[in-house]
Design a protein around this motif. Structure first.
Motif, PDB file in Angstrom:
ATOM      1  N   ARG A 166       1.522  40.044  33.848  1.00  0.00           N
ATOM      2  CA  ARG A 166       1.337  39.682  32.429  1.00  0.00           C
ATOM      3  C   ARG A 166       0.213  40.548  31.824  1.00  0.00           C
ATOM      4  O   ARG A 166      -0.644  41.050  32.544  1.00  0.00           O
ATOM      5  CB  ARG A 166       1.051  38.183  32.261  1.00  0.00           C
ATOM      6  CG  ARG A 166      -0.140  37.758  32.994  1.00  0.00           C
ATOM      7  CD  ARG A 166      -0.313  36.264  33.152  1.00  0.00           C
ATOM      8  NE  ARG A 166      -1.202  36.055  34.279  1.00  0.00           N
ATOM      9  CZ  ARG A 166      -2.493  36.285  34.268  1.00  0.00           C
ATOM     10  NH1 ARG A 166      -3.089  36.702  33.179  1.00  0.00           N
ATOM     11  NH2 ARG A 166      -3.246  36.104  35.349  1.00  0.00           N
ATOM     12  N   GLU A 197      -3.048  40.949  29.652  1.00  0.00           N
ATOM     13  CA  GLU A 197      -4.238  40.238  29.120  1.00  0.00           C
ATOM     14  C   GLU A 197      -4.932  41.122  28.110  1.00  0.00           C
ATOM     15  O   GLU A 197      -5.046  42.335  28.317  1.00  0.00           O
ATOM     16  CB  GLU A 197      -5.223  39.963  30.261  1.00  0.00           C
ATOM     17  CG  GLU A 197      -4.754  38.929  31.218  1.00  0.00           C
ATOM     18  CD  GLU A 197      -5.589  37.651  31.141  1.00  0.00           C
ATOM     19  OE1 GLU A 197      -6.647  37.667  30.495  1.00  0.00           O
ATOM     20  OE2 GLU A 197      -5.147  36.660  31.736  1.00  0.00           O
ATOM     21  N   GLU A 235      -2.890  44.808  32.584  1.00  0.00           N
ATOM     22  CA  GLU A 235      -1.777  44.124  33.255  1.00  0.00           C
ATOM     23  C   GLU A 235      -2.293  43.460  34.529  1.00  0.00           C
ATOM     24  O   GLU A 235      -2.784  44.117  35.432  1.00  0.00           O
ATOM     25  CB  GLU A 235      -0.691  45.157  33.596  1.00  0.00           C
ATOM     26  CG  GLU A 235       0.603  44.526  34.042  1.00  0.00           C
ATOM     27  CD  GLU A 235       1.630  45.580  34.429  1.00  0.00           C
ATOM     28  OE1 GLU A 235       1.739  46.614  33.723  1.00  0.00           O
ATOM     29  OE2 GLU A 235       2.279  45.380  35.457  1.00  0.00           O
TER      30      GLU A 235
END
Ligand code: BTN
Length: 321
Positions: free
Chosen positions: A310, A312, A306
């Protein structure tokens, strides 16, 4: 003949076996038996010879000799048919790939007391001093799609961690994707190499480097701060043979479980043994560096991190904790 003599002595662990009895059972002269016993002693076997009572096996050497490995090995295939043993070799992975190309069976293993060209991931070298570690490669022929092959590394990490914990009580854990650490220092490295067609794996070689009895001062300067060994962690020497046997046994169990039930359970075990999840990690990318919270691995074994809200997906490379 030496193997037969050893097996006879092993069958009577705390007793003497007369030279006459051995020579009768094996149909060779007592002088021949005596000569074989001398050779075994030179090879590190401690055999007591009593003038009247005969011979008694006191201890076996801490070499990873094929006969010693097979004795008490609890596997069905791994290490049962082919064990390629070397005092010194460039790299057990190179030899395992050669043997696989020559058509060795699934479950063949390659072992060396030392490697002078041991290889790590990302073209690194692997420190492999004589008699102080387990430098091992296993040949598997998994019925998976090549896409799933990287999960062999996760599977091996789970098996080796479980085996180390059970034999040595050293509470090591897995750093994504495949390092085994103790108190932040690396104890085991795994290098998996594959030979495949577009849609089928020919073979996979899982190479494992386990630092067993290496003192901190023996590590080369460039890794002295980042590497450690089981003996350093446990504060005592660790016999390599039972550990190797347990690793083979655990690896076979994980492998069969994955073949039978798929990867889900193994990935759950990986999560439980992980020291990466829940930590802030630095992602060492090709061009840029970033950091975030390691939250999970996905069904393919990719690390989910995180970063600024978001998620990844890190498929390959390295992270540092
Ligand atoms: C790594 O962490 O970079 C992986 C290290 C793998 C080392 C083992 S030792 C046995 C086998 N033979 C090799 O040449 N490499 C692997």
């Amino acid at each position: 003949m030496r193997t037969s003599i050893l097996n006879m002595l092993r069958n009577y662990p705390n007793e003497y076996l007369s030279g006459e009895e051995i020579s009768r059972q094996l149909a060779v002269s007592r002088t021949a038996i005596w000569k074989h016993i001398q050779t075994l002693k030179q090879g590190g076997y401690e055999i007591e010879a009593h003038p009247r009572r005969g011979y008694r096996l006191k201890s076996v050497p801490d070499f990873l000799l094929p006969d010693e490995i097979r004795d008490q090995l609890q596997t069905k295939t791994l290490g049962q048919q082919e064990i390629f043993y070397f005092e010194k070799i460039e790299s057990t992975n190179n030899e395992a790939k050669k043997q696989a190309n020559l058509g060795c069976h699934e479950g063949a293993i390659v072992l060396a007391e030392m490697q002078n060209g041991g290889r790590g991931r990302i073209s690194r070298s692997w420190f492999s001093p004589a008699g102080k570690g387990i430098w091992l490669s296993v040949v598997l022929k998994p019925p998976f799609h090549p896409y799933d092959a990287p999960k062999c590394t996760l599977l091996a990490a789970v098996a080796v961690t479980k085996a180390i914990r059970s034999i040595t009580q050293v509470q090591c854990g897995i750093k994504w994707p495949n390092d085994i650490l103790y108190e932040g220092k690396k104890i085991v490295g795994i290098l998996t190499e594959m030979n495949a067609e577009m849609d089928a794996i020919n073979h996979v070689v899982i190479g494992m480097g386990i630092n067993v009895n290496i003192s901190q001062e023996e590590f080369p300067l460039d890794i002295r701060e980042t590497a450690t060994s089981l003996s350093a962690a446990a504060h005592k020497p660790i016999p390599r043979l039972p550990l190797l046997q347990e690793i083979l046994s655990a690896l076979e169990k994980e492998y069969h479980k994955v073949i039978q039930y798929g990867f889900v359970e193994m990935l759950d075990e990986w999560r439980e043994l992980s020291v990466t999840l829940g930590q802030t990690v630095d992602i060492i990318g090709v061009s840029q560096k970033s950091s975030g919270l390691a939250v999970d691995i996905d069904k393919d074994g990719a690390l989910l991190v995180e970063i600024e809200g978001r998620i990844e997906k890190i498929i390959a490379g390295d992270v540092s904790i």
